[in-house]
Design an enzyme around this catalytic site. Structure first.
Site, short mmCIF file in Angstrom:
data_model
loop_
_atom_site.label_atom_id
_atom_site.label_comp_id
_atom_site.label_asym_id
_atom_site.label_seq_id
_atom_site.Cartn_x
_atom_site.Cartn_y
_atom_site.Cartn_z
N CYS A 49 6.92 -0.39 6.89
CA CYS A 49 6.47 0.80 6.18
C CYS A 49 7.54 1.25 5.20
CB CYS A 49 6.19 1.91 7.20
SG CYS A 49 5.57 3.44 6.50
N LEU A 50 7.13 1.59 4.00
CA LEU A 50 8.08 2.06 2.99
C LEU A 50 8.74 3.37 3.40
CD1 LEU A 50 6.11 1.22 -0.28
CD2 LEU A 50 8.05 -0.02 0.71
N HIS B 203 -1.87 6.74 7.81
CA HIS B 203 -1.02 7.71 7.09
C HIS B 203 -1.81 8.96 6.72
CE1 HIS B 203 2.95 6.05 6.49
NE2 HIS B 203 2.47 4.89 6.05
N HIS C 260 -3.39 0.63 8.21
CA HIS C 260 -2.08 1.27 8.09
C HIS C 260 -2.14 2.49 7.17
CE1 HIS C 260 2.44 1.01 7.94
NE2 HIS C 260 2.22 1.68 6.82
N GLU C 261 -2.74 2.33 6.00
CA GLU C 261 -2.80 3.44 5.03
C GLU C 261 -3.72 4.55 5.52
OE1 GLU C 261 -0.47 3.48 2.99
OE2 GLU C 261 0.01 1.36 3.18
N GLY D 18 0.82 -1.20 0.00
CA GLY D 18 0.00 0.00 0.00
C GLY D 18 0.85 1.25 0.00
#
Length: 179
Positions: free
Chosen positions: A88-89, A134, A130-131, A46
């Site tokens: 996480c990226l 953000h 998670h997204e 994501g």
């Protein structure tokens, strides 16, 4: 369509709350396409707009070859608890165990502004939460008691760094956990 740089931990843009999207035209479509390309190139599961420097309520998630484009999403129901590894990226190379809801129900809009509903458990449920975090300027590390709970990729969480390929932090799947 292009791959954009991913905003990393320490950049204040990660902590901005995304603004609601009210225009569903060319800019949004290009952003979603770029976010999908960026997520896939990373690779990730994501990616949220703030992670590419856009403070907007938009994210993309791809689980089991299904792409979800969510605009102005919100969780309307959650059930159960699930504790699992999350990465996480925007914080590459680290993971941690995070407790989230086991299943969530989300309402959002698609790229054309039509209302959609998504229910998810497992990886999809975790990615949705998670997204959406953000989009509110929240990161998975905010759920930790301390940064000592972070697990570096390639290390065994008990400190016995034997490169165990079965350890979740050492698998390619863990590398794609979330964005």
């Amino acid at each position: 369509m292009s791959v954009r740089p991913i905003v990393l931990l320490g950049d204040p843009r990660l902590r901005l709350k995304g603004l609601p999207v009210d225009s569903f035209g060319k800019f949004l479509h290009g952003l979603l396409d770029d976010m999908t390309d960026t997520m896939r190139a990373a690779p990730g599961v994501g990616l949220a707009a703030p992670q590419v420097g856009e403070a907007l309520q938009a994210c993309v998630i791809e689980v089991r070859d299904t792409l979800y484009e969510l605009i102005n999403p919100r969780i309307v129901r959650a059930a159960g608890n699930d504790r699992d590894l999350e990465g996480c990226l925007s914080l590459p190379g680290y993971y941690a165990y995070v407790t989230r809801s086991e299943k969530v129900w989300v309402v959002a809009q698609n790229r054309n502004g039509r209302k959609i509903k998504v229910a998810g458990s497992g990886l999809l449920g975790r990615a949705l939460q998670h997204e959406l975090d953000h989009l509110d300027g929240k990161l998975f590390i905010d759920y930790l008691g301390s940064m000592d709970e972070l697990i570096p990729v390639g290390s065994d969480e008990d400190g016995d760094d034997d490169g165990d390929a079965e350890h979740p932090a050492n698998t390619r799947e863990a590398a794609k956990v979330l964005a």
